[in-house]
Write a protein that holds these residues in place. Structure first.
Motif, PDB file in Angstrom:
ATOM      1  N   UNK A 208      12.594 -29.414  21.778  1.00 27.96           N
ATOM      2  CA  UNK A 208      13.649 -30.324  21.327  1.00 27.96           C
ATOM      3  C   UNK A 208      13.146 -31.766  21.318  1.00 27.96           C
ATOM      4  N   UNK A 209      12.420 -32.175  22.356  1.00 33.62           N
ATOM      5  CA  UNK A 209      11.881 -33.536  22.401  1.00 33.62           C
ATOM      6  C   UNK A 209      10.862 -33.776  21.283  1.00 33.62           C
ATOM      7  N   UNK A 210      10.060 -32.765  21.002  1.00 32.83           N
ATOM      8  CA  UNK A 210       9.097 -32.880  19.902  1.00 32.83           C
ATOM      9  C   UNK A 210       9.818 -33.114  18.577  1.00 32.83           C
ATOM     10  N   UNK A 211      10.883 -32.348  18.357  1.00 40.30           N
ATOM     11  CA  UNK A 211      11.626 -32.476  17.113  1.00 40.30           C
ATOM     12  C   UNK A 211      12.301 -33.852  17.016  1.00 40.30           C
ATOM     13  N   UNK A 212      12.788 -34.357  18.123  1.00 37.01           N
ATOM     14  CA  UNK A 212      13.398 -35.689  18.113  1.00 37.01           C
ATOM     15  C   UNK A 212      12.370 -36.767  17.779  1.00 37.01           C
ATOM     16  N   UNK A 213      11.173 -36.627  18.346  1.00 39.10           N
ATOM     17  CA  UNK A 213      10.110 -37.584  18.039  1.00 39.10           C
ATOM     18  C   UNK A 213       9.704 -37.514  16.570  1.00 39.10           C
ATOM     19  N   UNK A 214       9.637 -36.291  16.015  1.00 42.15           N
ATOM     20  CA  UNK A 214       9.307 -36.131  14.598  1.00 42.15           C
ATOM     21  C   UNK A 214      10.392 -36.747  13.717  1.00 42.15           C
ATOM     22  N   UNK A 215      11.625 -36.633  14.169  1.00 41.98           N
ATOM     23  CA  UNK A 215      12.732 -37.237  13.416  1.00 41.98           C
ATOM     24  C   UNK A 215      12.613 -38.759  13.422  1.00 41.98           C
ATOM     25  N   UNK A 216      12.266 -39.334  14.562  1.00 38.89           N
ATOM     26  CA  UNK A 216      12.070 -40.789  14.633  1.00 38.89           C
ATOM     27  C   UNK A 216      10.928 -41.238  13.718  1.00 38.89           C
ATOM     28  N   UNK A 217       9.828 -40.454  13.715  1.00 39.00           N
ATOM     29  CA  UNK A 217       8.698 -40.787  12.853  1.00 39.00           C
ATOM     30  C   UNK A 217       9.104 -40.713  11.378  1.00 39.00           C
ATOM     31  N   UNK A 218       9.922 -39.714  11.019  1.00 40.37           N
ATOM     32  CA  UNK A 218      10.386 -39.579   9.634  1.00 40.37           C
ATOM     33  C   UNK A 218      11.268 -40.759   9.242  1.00 40.37           C
ATOM     34  N   UNK A 219      12.114 -41.211  10.168  1.00 34.80           N
ATOM     35  CA  UNK A 219      12.953 -42.377   9.874  1.00 34.80           C
ATOM     36  C   UNK A 219      12.111 -43.634   9.696  1.00 34.80           C
ATOM     37  N   UNK A 220      11.040 -43.743  10.477  1.00 30.61           N
ATOM     38  CA  UNK A 220      10.145 -44.895  10.326  1.00 30.61           C
ATOM     39  C   UNK A 220       9.460 -44.871   8.956  1.00 30.61           C
ATOM     40  N   UNK A 221       9.041 -43.689   8.511  1.00 34.15           N
ATOM     41  CA  UNK A 221       8.431 -43.556   7.184  1.00 34.15           C
ATOM     42  C   UNK A 221       9.436 -43.911   6.088  1.00 34.15           C
ATOM     43  N   UNK A 222      10.689 -43.558   6.319  1.00 36.00           N
ATOM     44  CA  UNK A 222      11.719 -43.889   5.330  1.00 36.00           C
ATOM     45  C   UNK A 222      11.886 -45.395   5.209  1.00 36.00           C
ATOM     46  N   UNK A 223      11.874 -46.092   6.327  1.00 35.04           N
ATOM     47  CA  UNK A 223      11.998 -47.549   6.298  1.00 35.04           C
ATOM     48  C   UNK A 223      10.803 -48.194   5.602  1.00 35.04           C
ATOM     49  N   UNK A 224       9.611 -47.657   5.878  1.00 36.78           N
ATOM     50  CA  UNK A 224       8.407 -48.180   5.222  1.00 36.78           C
ATOM     51  C   UNK A 224       8.468 -47.976   3.716  1.00 36.78           C
ATOM     52  N   UNK A 225       8.892 -46.774   3.301  1.00 37.20           N
ATOM     53  CA  UNK A 225       9.017 -46.490   1.868  1.00 37.20           C
ATOM     54  C   UNK A 225      10.084 -47.371   1.228  1.00 37.20           C
ATOM     55  N   UNK A 226      11.173 -47.589   1.937  1.00 39.67           N
ATOM     56  CA  UNK A 226      12.247 -48.443   1.424  1.00 39.67           C
ATOM     57  C   UNK A 226      11.753 -49.885   1.248  1.00 39.67           C
ATOM     58  N   UNK A 227      11.019 -50.393   2.239  1.00 42.36           N
ATOM     59  CA  UNK A 227      10.514 -51.771   2.163  1.00 42.36           C
ATOM     60  C   UNK A 227       9.578 -51.952   0.975  1.00 42.36           C
ATOM     61  N   UNK A 228       8.728 -50.958   0.730  1.00 45.84           N
ATOM     62  CA  UNK A 228       7.786 -51.076  -0.388  1.00 45.84           C
ATOM     63  C   UNK A 228       8.512 -51.056  -1.730  1.00 45.84           C
ATOM     64  N   UNK A 229       9.517 -50.191  -1.855  1.00 42.34           N
ATOM     65  CA  UNK A 229      10.276 -50.137  -3.106  1.00 42.34           C
ATOM     66  C   UNK A 229      11.072 -51.420  -3.307  1.00 42.34           C
ATOM     67  N   UNK A 230      11.640 -51.946  -2.238  1.00 50.02           N
ATOM     68  CA  UNK A 230      12.344 -53.226  -2.317  1.00 50.02           C
ATOM     69  C   UNK A 230      11.404 -54.323  -2.804  1.00 50.02           C
TER      70      UNK A 230
END
Length: 443
Positions: A208-230
């Protein structure tokens, strides 16, 4: 009093919500492309360079058009020669001015001169070829600006679907977290019933902790992708883009034959061709420096001893023939240098053309490979989800180990991610092909 506080708090809440909502912007891919075409800073910079080349070409009009200069000069002198000359120009010389004493000591003489000077080129062959080179350079910059626009379209498409991929990856990890939470809950129930061990509970907690960490990493990638598109769309830094398009539906296979692809008219190829042509004209311009220049000129003057006066006038018309026979090898060196630069441009063009052909072949293979990966990835995802469903039911009945359930859940999440990644890779390969042929491909 309490009612006023409640109303005030409610107002603040609504204002905060409006601000948050104001930072979110829903966009389709076509809307994102329109914004990039209008606002992208790299595109604007390319247009500015094109305008610079246009201005440089306009400057070469001086090869054909006359030069006109107007000047106004006021002087006072007691120089004998200059004083007598000014009087001649003012047409006020008298017999008394020829007296030796007056000639030697003329006193102070003022002259106010209005002068109009015209120069008209007749034969400047080096300037004519330099003008042709500037025109070819302008055409090259125009094609380069078009190519940069195509590159921006490619980057926007890639960034847009990268944001889609990131958001859909978050959805997969969120489901995976819920699955891991459910597995931990079931494992604890089985432990309470004596069907599982403490080690199984710990293993489920770790998962469960591994999956939560992967979810946080995915959200960070989403923010990075959003910033680049912006950044590509030149939007406000704090804006969050919500893409409308999705990667859920597999695309239709693109059918494109190699022998049907022609890139001779592609904007970057045309830009290289124009640069080579510009180099050819620069060579001719430097060669033409060995040919004489012919110009005509005319000067018109108005002279008076009073400010802004124009009582006397004169003119002078003439032609100049100049031929610099030797310039310390400067002209010869310029010809040699321009020829070397022309050869370099030709080699670069041939190399670029060869690389473009290789890119087309490689991208065609990439399209085919990724399309097959979509089909196999879809089957693997469906099989992994079915395996997870079966193992979850058996685990609830105490017929499966915790490790097997967690492994099945991890495999299902992995295959879901691989499936949407394969769709993204396929679309990116299609976008690359669109850039290489400068043509939209309808999937």
């Amino acid at each position: 009093m309490y009612i006023k506080k409640f109303i005030f708090s409610l107002t603040i809440l609504f204002i905060s919500a409006a601000i948050v909502l104001g930072q979110n912007r829903t966009l389709t891919l076509s809307e994102a492309l329109a914004l990039a075409r209008e606002n992208n800073l790299t595109g604007k910079s390319a247009l500015a360079r094109m305008e610079t080349a246009k201005a440089q070409y306009r400057m070469t009009n001086s090869v054909f058009l006359p030069g006109l200069e107007v000047s106004y000069t006021g002087v006072s002198t007691n120089d004998p020669l200059a004083a007598f000359g000014f009087k001649l120009k003012q047409e006020i010389v008298t017999q008394a001015d020829f007296v030796p004493a007056t000639l030697n000591e003329p006193g102070s003489v003022e002259n106010f001169q209005t002068k109009l000077e015209i120069q008209q080129p007749l034969l400047n062959m080096d300037g004519i070829y330099a003008r042709k080179a500037a025109k070819k350079q302008l055409e090259a910059m125009t094609f380069q600006a078009t190519r940069i626009g195509q590159n921006i379209r490619f980057e926007v498409k890639k960034a847009y679907y990268l944001l889609v991929l990131a958001r859909e990856s978050i959805a997969v990890f969120e489901k995976s977290v819920r699955g891991a939470e459910e597995a931990l809950r079931l494992t604890r129930e089985n432990e309470a019933q004596g069907l599982a061990k403490k080690a199984d509970v710990l293993e489920a907690s770790v998962r469960l902790e591994e999956r939560k960490n992967q979810l946080l990493a995915a959200k960070n990638k989403k923010e990075t992708a959003n910033d680049f598109l912006v950044h590509l769309l030149a939007m406000s830094t704090g804006e969050q883009i919500i893409p409308v398009d999705s990667l859920v539906q597999p695309p239709v296979q693109v059918s494109l034959a190699l022998n049907s692809i022609h890139i001779e008219n592609r904007s970057d190829i045309r830009a290289f061709q124009k640069q080579v042509e510009a180099g050819q004209n620069r060579v001719k311009a430097n060669q033409m420096k060995f040919i004489p220049h012919v110009n005509v000129l005319g000067t018109f003057e108005w002279n008076d001893d009073k400010f802004l006066g124009a009582s006397a006038n004169n003119y002078m018309l003439g032609a100049s023939f100049s031929w610099r026979l030797f310039n310390g090898y400067k002209n010869a060196g310029a010809v040699q240098q321009s020829k070397a630069l022309l050869n370099e441009a030709r080699y670069n063009f041939d190399d670029y053309l060869s690389q473009s052909q290789i890119q087309i072949k490689r991208t065609l293979r990439k399209i085919q490979l990724n399309y097959h990966r979509i089909a196999s990835g879809k089957r693997a995802k469906e099989q992994a989800l079915e395996s997870l469903r079966i193992r979850t039911n058996r685990f609830k009945q105490g017929l499966e180990k915790t490790a097997d359930l967690l492994m099945a859940e991890a495999l299902a999440a992995q295959k879901e991610l691989e499936f949407i990644q394969a769709i993204y890779n396929y679309r990116q390969a299609v976008f690359e092909m669109e850039l290489l042929i400068e043509k939209d491909i309808n999937e």
